[in-house]
Design an enzyme around this catalytic site. Structure first.
Site, mmCIF file in Angstrom:
data_model
loop_
_atom_site.group_PDB
_atom_site.id
_atom_site.type_symbol
_atom_site.label_atom_id
_atom_site.label_comp_id
_atom_site.label_asym_id
_atom_site.label_seq_id
_atom_site.Cartn_x
_atom_site.Cartn_y
_atom_site.Cartn_z
ATOM 1 N N LYS A 14 0.830 -1.218 0.000
ATOM 2 C CA LYS A 14 0.000 0.000 0.000
ATOM 3 C C LYS A 14 0.861 1.263 0.000
ATOM 4 O O LYS A 14 0.641 2.161 -0.803
ATOM 5 C CB LYS A 14 -0.919 0.040 1.233
ATOM 6 N N ARG A 90 -9.424 1.026 8.680
ATOM 7 C CA ARG A 90 -8.973 -0.311 9.052
ATOM 8 C C ARG A 90 -10.024 -1.080 9.834
ATOM 9 O O ARG A 90 -9.786 -2.227 10.207
ATOM 10 C CB ARG A 90 -7.738 -0.168 9.915
ATOM 11 N N ARG A 129 11.134 -5.986 4.719
ATOM 12 C CA ARG A 129 10.946 -4.603 5.162
ATOM 13 C C ARG A 129 11.536 -4.400 6.558
ATOM 14 O O ARG A 129 12.043 -3.331 6.873
ATOM 15 C CB ARG A 129 9.447 -4.264 5.172
ATOM 16 N N ARG A 135 11.607 -1.104 10.924
ATOM 17 C CA ARG A 135 10.346 -0.883 11.625
ATOM 18 C C ARG A 135 10.190 -1.919 12.718
ATOM 19 O O ARG A 135 10.118 -3.110 12.455
ATOM 20 C CB ARG A 135 9.183 -0.989 10.636
ATOM 21 N N ARG A 147 -0.496 -8.746 13.873
ATOM 22 C CA ARG A 147 -0.963 -7.782 12.862
ATOM 23 C C ARG A 147 -1.745 -8.485 11.761
ATOM 24 O O ARG A 147 -2.746 -7.969 11.267
ATOM 25 C CB ARG A 147 0.218 -6.995 12.292
HETATM 26 P P1 AMP Z 1 0.795 0.907 8.996
HETATM 27 O O1 AMP Z 1 2.001 1.736 8.763
HETATM 28 O O2 AMP Z 1 -0.404 1.357 8.222
HETATM 29 O O3 AMP Z 1 1.061 -0.579 8.836
HETATM 30 O O4 AMP Z 1 0.398 1.102 10.536
HETATM 31 C C1 AMP Z 1 1.271 0.748 11.592
HETATM 32 C C2 AMP Z 1 0.464 0.630 12.888
HETATM 33 O O5 AMP Z 1 -0.157 1.885 13.197
HETATM 34 C C3 AMP Z 1 -0.685 -0.378 12.854
HETATM 35 O O6 AMP Z 1 -0.273 -1.699 13.135
HETATM 36 C C4 AMP Z 1 -1.604 0.184 13.937
HETATM 37 O O7 AMP Z 1 -1.113 -0.106 15.231
HETATM 38 C C5 AMP Z 1 -1.462 1.681 13.730
HETATM 39 N N1 AMP Z 1 -2.453 2.187 12.738
HETATM 40 C C6 AMP Z 1 -2.178 2.735 11.514
HETATM 41 N N2 AMP Z 1 -3.310 3.083 10.881
HETATM 42 C C7 AMP Z 1 -4.341 2.738 11.709
HETATM 43 C C8 AMP Z 1 -5.751 2.815 11.614
HETATM 44 N N3 AMP Z 1 -6.366 3.299 10.521
HETATM 45 N N4 AMP Z 1 -6.474 2.352 12.667
HETATM 46 C C9 AMP Z 1 -5.886 1.867 13.782
HETATM 47 N N5 AMP Z 1 -4.561 1.739 13.929
HETATM 48 C C10 AMP Z 1 -3.770 2.179 12.908
#
Ligand code: AMP
Length: 192
Positions: A14, A90, A129, A135, A147
């Protein structure tokens, strides 16, 4: 306005594809994960509150996420051509919140693009990654499992939400970056 939701599991590409689509369409990249990581890096109160949640692989509360998205859209909507939402919504509650926000603002969602990547490939990409982007939430195998399980339990139902509104398009998320971008642009150009 061109308002696109990029949807898919962790590691589905994404973020990478959102950046490429920003180059093509000149829209704003709204990544809730990036926004939360920036809060943590800045040492803000909000960052402090979400840090342990992100580290555990769970989701930050819907209210908090909807608040930061609402604020970002309120600040930027008059100066952008549209948005690519990456990592948001999400949960079904977030999707409903986005619908209410857009209804209030007179905006519409152009399409939801689901990047379809087999789970074995997701795991392979996430481990790559972990070493390239450093990360923390990609590095611990138990956090990664959490996750993926959160994705299946809480996020996958969002696809049905948009499918029933005729907005969902599944796109093969395997192949070269260029091939995937071309597939995404093909759908966007057909529906916009
Ligand atoms: P991402 O970079 O989108 O994979 O997000 C990393 C982490 O941030 C996720 O595993 C969640 O803990 C938190 N997070 C990001 N976007 C959301 C969202 N829309 N709703 C809830 N938690 C989020």
């Amino acid at each position: 306005m061109l308002n696109i939701i990029l949807f898919g599991g962790p590691g589905s590409g994404k973020g990478t594809q959102a950046k490429r689509l920003v180059e093509v369409y000149g829209v704003d990249h709204l990544s809730t994960g990036d926004m939360l990581r920036a809060e943590i890096a800045s040492g803000s109160d909000l960052g402090g509150r979400v840090e342990s949640v992100i580290a555990s692989g769970s989701l930050v509360s819907d209210d908090l996420i909807l608040e930061i998205v609402r604020e970002r859209v309120a600040c930027t909507r008059s100066s952008v051509k549209g948005y690519i939402f990456d990592g948001f919504p999400r949960t079904v509650a977030q999707a409903e919140g986005l619908s209410s926000l857009f209804e209030e603002l007179g905006l519409g969602i152009t399409c939801v693009l689901e990047l379809d990547v087999p789970e074995a490939e997701l795991l392979k990409r996430l481990s790559l990654r972990a070493s390239s982007e450093n990360r923390a939430d990609d590095q611990d195998p138990s956090v990664l499992r959490e996750r993926l399980s959160v994705y299946h339990r809480q996020t996958a139902p969002v696809a049905d939400f948009y499918k029933s509104r005729q907005l969902l398009h599944r796109v093969d998320g395997t192949g070269t970056l260029e091939e995937i971008t071309a597939r995404l642009c093909g759908v966007i150009d057909a529906v916009r």
